[in-house]
Design a protein around this motif. Structure first.
Motif, PDB file in Angstrom:
ATOM      1  N   UNK A  11      -4.857  -8.910-131.381  1.00  0.00           N
ATOM      2  CA  UNK A  11      -5.829  -7.838-131.211  1.00  0.00           C
ATOM      3  C   UNK A  11      -6.994  -8.351-130.376  1.00  0.00           C
ATOM      4  N   UNK A  12      -7.290  -7.674-129.274  1.00  0.00           N
ATOM      5  CA  UNK A  12      -8.485  -7.987-128.496  1.00  0.00           C
ATOM      6  C   UNK A  12      -9.714  -7.489-129.253  1.00  0.00           C
ATOM      7  N   UNK A  13     -10.812  -8.209-129.122  1.00  0.00           N
ATOM      8  CA  UNK A  13     -12.055  -7.812-129.793  1.00  0.00           C
ATOM      9  C   UNK A  13     -13.204  -8.623-129.206  1.00  0.00           C
ATOM     10  N   UNK A  14     -14.413  -8.295-129.602  1.00  0.00           N
ATOM     11  CA  UNK A  14     -15.566  -9.049-129.104  1.00  0.00           C
ATOM     12  C   UNK A  14     -15.894 -10.250-129.993  1.00  0.00           C
ATOM     13  N   UNK A  58     -16.168  -7.583-122.391  1.00  0.00           N
ATOM     14  CA  UNK A  58     -16.187  -6.168-122.037  1.00  0.00           C
ATOM     15  C   UNK A  58     -15.254  -5.322-122.892  1.00  0.00           C
ATOM     16  N   UNK A  59     -14.902  -5.816-124.074  1.00  0.00           N
ATOM     17  CA  UNK A  59     -13.991  -5.076-124.956  1.00  0.00           C
ATOM     18  C   UNK A  59     -14.517  -3.670-125.233  1.00  0.00           C
ATOM     19  N   UNK A  60     -13.653  -2.683-125.072  1.00  0.00           N
ATOM     20  CA  UNK A  60     -13.957  -1.294-125.399  1.00  0.00           C
ATOM     21  C   UNK A  60     -12.898  -0.841-126.394  1.00  0.00           C
TER      22      UNK A  60
END
Length: 122
Positions: A11-14, A58-60
Protein backbone atom coordinates in the motif's frame (compact mmCIF):
# COMPACT_ATOMS: atom_id res chain seq x y z
CA UNK A 1 0.44 -24.75 -12.66
CA UNK A 2 0.85 -21.16 -11.49
CA UNK A 3 3.46 -18.93 -13.01
CA UNK A 4 4.03 -16.98 -9.79
CA UNK A 5 3.15 -16.85 -6.11
CA UNK A 6 1.85 -13.72 -4.39
CA UNK A 7 4.62 -12.29 -2.25
CA UNK A 8 3.13 -9.25 -0.54
CA UNK A 9 0.41 -6.64 -1.01
CA UNK A 10 1.93 -3.14 -0.94
CA UNK A 11 0.00 0.00 0.00
CA UNK A 12 1.37 3.41 -0.98
CA UNK A 13 1.03 6.06 1.73
CA UNK A 14 2.73 9.13 3.16
CA UNK A 15 3.66 7.54 6.53
CA UNK A 16 4.44 3.79 6.25
CA UNK A 17 5.11 3.27 9.97
CA UNK A 18 1.83 4.87 11.05
CA UNK A 19 -0.24 2.93 8.52
CA UNK A 20 1.51 -0.34 9.40
CA UNK A 21 0.72 0.40 13.05
CA UNK A 22 -2.97 0.90 12.22
CA UNK A 23 -3.19 -2.45 10.42
CA UNK A 24 -1.14 -4.18 13.15
CA UNK A 25 -3.77 -3.12 15.66
CA UNK A 26 -6.57 -4.31 13.36
CA UNK A 27 -5.02 -7.60 12.17
CA UNK A 28 -2.36 -8.38 14.76
CA UNK A 29 1.17 -9.21 13.75
CA UNK A 30 4.50 -7.49 13.96
CA UNK A 31 5.71 -4.33 12.27
CA UNK A 32 9.19 -4.73 10.80
CA UNK A 33 11.42 -2.15 9.14
CA UNK A 34 15.04 -1.83 8.17
CA UNK A 35 16.98 0.44 10.55
CA UNK A 36 17.39 3.87 9.01
CA UNK A 37 14.87 3.23 6.21
CA UNK A 38 11.41 4.58 6.98
CA UNK A 39 10.28 4.42 3.34
CA UNK A 40 9.23 0.74 3.53
CA UNK A 41 7.60 -1.11 6.43
CA UNK A 42 6.39 -4.71 6.55
CA UNK A 43 3.55 -6.14 8.60
CA UNK A 44 3.91 -9.86 9.22
CA UNK A 45 0.42 -11.17 9.99
CA UNK A 46 0.26 -14.49 11.86
CA UNK A 47 -1.29 -17.14 9.63
CA UNK A 48 -2.09 -14.59 6.93
CA UNK A 49 -0.80 -12.66 3.96
CA UNK A 50 1.88 -10.10 4.77
CA UNK A 51 1.26 -6.44 3.98
CA UNK A 52 3.87 -3.82 3.13
CA UNK A 53 3.64 -0.04 3.25
CA UNK A 54 5.68 2.13 0.91
CA UNK A 55 6.25 5.85 1.23
CA UNK A 56 5.02 7.67 -1.86
CA UNK A 57 5.82 11.33 -2.25
CA UNK A 58 2.75 13.26 -3.28
CA UNK A 59 0.47 10.41 -2.20
CA UNK A 60 -3.20 11.12 -2.95
CA UNK A 61 -5.68 8.66 -1.42
CA UNK A 62 -8.25 7.01 -3.67
CA UNK A 63 -11.79 8.40 -3.53
CA UNK A 64 -14.67 6.09 -2.78
CA UNK A 65 -17.08 6.08 -4.34
CA UNK A 66 -15.69 7.94 -7.33
CA UNK A 67 -17.82 7.94 -10.47
CA UNK A 68 -14.91 9.41 -12.44
CA UNK A 69 -12.22 7.11 -11.06
CA UNK A 70 -11.39 3.81 -9.44
CA UNK A 71 -10.78 2.87 -5.83
CA UNK A 72 -7.80 0.86 -7.22
CA UNK A 73 -8.14 -1.98 -4.69
CA UNK A 74 -9.53 -2.68 -1.24
CA UNK A 75 -9.04 -5.19 1.56
CA UNK A 76 -11.88 -7.37 2.84
CA UNK A 77 -11.30 -8.04 6.55
CA UNK A 78 -13.43 -10.86 7.99
CA UNK A 79 -14.69 -10.30 11.56
CA UNK A 80 -16.88 -12.17 14.04
CA UNK A 81 -18.89 -9.13 15.19
CA UNK A 82 -19.39 -6.19 12.79
CA UNK A 83 -20.54 -3.74 15.46
CA UNK A 84 -17.63 -4.49 17.80
CA UNK A 85 -15.08 -4.40 14.97
CA UNK A 86 -16.52 -1.11 13.68
CA UNK A 87 -16.14 0.47 17.09
CA UNK A 88 -12.51 -0.65 17.27
CA UNK A 89 -11.43 0.49 13.78
CA UNK A 90 -13.10 3.89 14.27
CA UNK A 91 -11.21 4.29 17.57
CA UNK A 92 -7.98 3.49 15.68
CA UNK A 93 -8.61 6.28 13.16
CA UNK A 94 -10.66 4.67 10.36
CA UNK A 95 -13.40 6.75 8.75
CA UNK A 96 -16.78 5.37 7.63
CA UNK A 97 -17.40 5.50 3.88
CA UNK A 98 -20.51 3.33 3.53
CA UNK A 99 -21.60 1.75 6.79
CA UNK A 100 -25.14 3.04 7.27
CA UNK A 101 -27.00 -0.05 5.95
CA UNK A 102 -26.95 -2.35 8.98
CA UNK A 103 -28.81 -5.13 7.12
CA UNK A 104 -25.74 -5.93 4.96
CA UNK A 105 -23.01 -8.33 5.97
CA UNK A 106 -20.27 -5.79 5.12
CA UNK A 107 -19.39 -2.14 5.76
CA UNK A 108 -16.88 0.14 4.03
CA UNK A 109 -14.29 2.35 5.76
CA UNK A 110 -11.11 4.24 4.90
CA UNK A 111 -7.89 3.61 6.79
CA UNK A 112 -6.02 6.67 8.16
CA UNK A 113 -4.25 7.12 4.78
CA UNK A 114 -7.56 6.96 2.87
CA UNK A 115 -7.44 3.42 1.42
CA UNK A 116 -10.88 1.77 1.37
CA UNK A 117 -11.38 -1.48 3.28
CA UNK A 118 -14.41 -3.55 4.22
CA UNK A 119 -15.33 -5.25 7.43
CA UNK A 120 -17.19 -8.43 6.47
CA UNK A 121 -19.15 -10.72 8.76
CA UNK A 122 -17.96 -14.30 8.67
Amino acid sequence: MALAKLGVVVLDCSDPRALAGFYAQVLGGSVEEEPGDSSWVDLKVPGGQALAFQQASGFVPPRWPAPDGSQQFHLDLVVEDLDAAEKEVLALGAKPLDSEDRSRTWRVYADPAGHPFCLCAC
